[in-house]
Design an enzyme around this catalytic site. Structure first.
Site, PDB file in Angstrom:
ATOM      1  N   ASP A 353       0.879  -1.140  -0.098  1.00 40.85           N
ATOM      2  CA  ASP A 353      -0.001   0.023   0.015  1.00 40.85           C
ATOM      3  C   ASP A 353       0.862   1.226  -0.135  1.00 40.85           C
ATOM      4  O   ASP A 353       1.173   1.785   1.142  1.00 40.85           O
ATOM      5  CB  ASP A 353      -0.766  -0.068   1.139  1.00 40.85           C
ATOM      6  N   HIS A 354       1.177   1.713  -1.170  1.00 43.19           N
ATOM      7  CA  HIS A 354       1.915   3.197  -1.228  1.00 43.19           C
ATOM      8  C   HIS A 354       1.569   4.143  -0.558  1.00 43.19           C
ATOM      9  O   HIS A 354       2.253   5.163  -0.452  1.00 43.19           O
ATOM     10  CB  HIS A 354       2.034   3.451  -2.718  1.00 43.19           C
TER      11      HIS A 354
END
Length: 384
Positions: A353-354
């Site tokens: 999850d950036h």
């Protein structure tokens, strides 16, 4: 007397379930504790049995319908009570017919039974090809045509329901909600191959694959890189670090992927992990897992195995923030001591999850994981 059987809470925190398959139709006679339906919760497919003996009076919804806990799943006219005049005679007649007809025990959805009636097909004579011996609409049509070969140019469709519907919804939510980035690398597992070969005969009650070592390496790497074991609280804009390490193992079943959970994986030995994986995967394919064994994961591993490719882009399993894909192991050239040698090389992919994990974090996690996989003796030094 008509008795309503309401959908019970069959899992922790369950609010509703989807009707996947009805095993009974209106007018069917049913025995106490006989299977009447198969429902899909958020995590598992569960068979529901009748608490009463009698005749099916009404169903709470068709296949694909969602029924909330506490709502009527099915209404049953019990055998022990008197019945009302004309309607009673009709139900008594249905009861006799359904109890003695050879089609009573046939597994087929009501829509399939209706199709059989429309086509003039005796459903008990149809050869089933569906899951668990269930007759499909195509089976009925093929029988009606006199077992002619199907026309492959005709379109074929199937409902998206049950486990596949949950996968559909979860993956859509994951891709729409989470900006995902995937890091890829290959790791030399030659020493792990040797280490595994030495230990194979020492492990009891289990086949020692590479996966238990990978799970152990991941658990130790998560302790060193706790951000990958976190949770996003979007409403309050908080990031929570999980103290427990519960690893989900994506497992292929005939209905689709399910994710049984290996609880407290960091506290287990490789042998304990191996035995747990074998038990969970066997019961997952048999649909025998409890709902609590399919929930609570903090990180997921997807193993494509030898039949898969060398890299992939696995999709995060919300509410987790990362997922590891491990892939085929191939014989490839590797550099050791400034010399080119042939080694066992495995491809791996980590999707994260950036919003909460940066590329630098990804590099640190992968370096930690590679170190354990390239030097499996560290399992003994760091985690047993």
């Amino acid at each position: 007397m008509i008795k309503d059987f309401k959908l019970p809470d069959i899992g922790e925190g369950l609010h509703e379930a989807e009707v996947v398959t009805w095993f009974v139709d209106k007018g069917d006679a049913v025995k106490e504790n006989e299977n009447i339906a198969e429902v899909q919760t958020d995590k598992a497919v569960v068979e529901i049995t009748s608490p009463y003996a009698g005749v099916i009076y009404e169903r709470g919804g068709e296949e694909g319908a969602s029924i909330k806990v506490g709502e009527t799943l099915i209404s049953i006219k019990t055998e022990s009570e008197g019945m009302n005049d004309g309607e009673d005679e009709k139900d008594e007649s249905n009861k006799k017919i359904n109890s003695h007809s050879p089609s009573r025990r046939v597994k087929a959805a009501p829509t399939v039974r209706k199709l059989a009636r429309q086509l003039g097909v005796t459903i008990s004579e149809v050869t089933p090809t569906g899951r668990a011996g269930k007759i499909t609409a195509d089976d009925v049509r093929l029988h009606e045509k006199g077992n002619e070969a199907p026309n492959l140019s005709e379109s074929h469709s199937e409902p998206i329901k049950g486990v596949r519907k949950k996968i559909f919804e979860n993956m859509t939510h994951s891709m729409n909600e989470i900006p995902q980035c995937t890091g890829m690398d290959e790791v030399d597992v030659s020493r792990l191959s040797e280490f595994r070969s030495l230990l194979k005969n020492e492990v009891q009650n289990s086949t020692l694959t590479y996966l238990p070592f990978i799970v152990k390496a991941v658990a130790l790497s998560l302790k060193q890189n706790p951000r990958f074991n976190g949770r996003v609280d979007k409403e309050n804009m908080l990031f929570h670090y999980q103290t427990d390490i519960h690893i989900g193992i994506a497992t292929a079943t005939e209905d689709g992927l399910v994710v049984p959970v290996l609880k407290a994986a960091d506290k287990l030995s490789v042998e304990e992990i191996a035995n747990s994986i074998e038990d969970l995967s066997t019961r997952a394919r048999a649909k025998k897992l409890r709902s609590d064994e399919l929930s609570g994961s903090t990180f997921t591993i997807s193993n494509t195995g030898r039949s898969g490719g060398f890299f992939a882009t696995p999709i995060i399993n919300p509410p987790e923030v990362a997922i590891l894909g491990v892939h085929a192991i191939k014989r490839k050239p590797v550099v050791k001591d400034n010399e080119i040698q042939i080694g066992d090389v495995m491809g791996m992919s980590i999707t994260f999850d950036h919003r909460v994990i940066d590329g630098e974090h990804c590099g640190q996690f992968m370096s930690s994981l590679e170190a354990y996989l390239e030097k499996p003796e560290l399992f003994i030094l760091k985690g047993g």
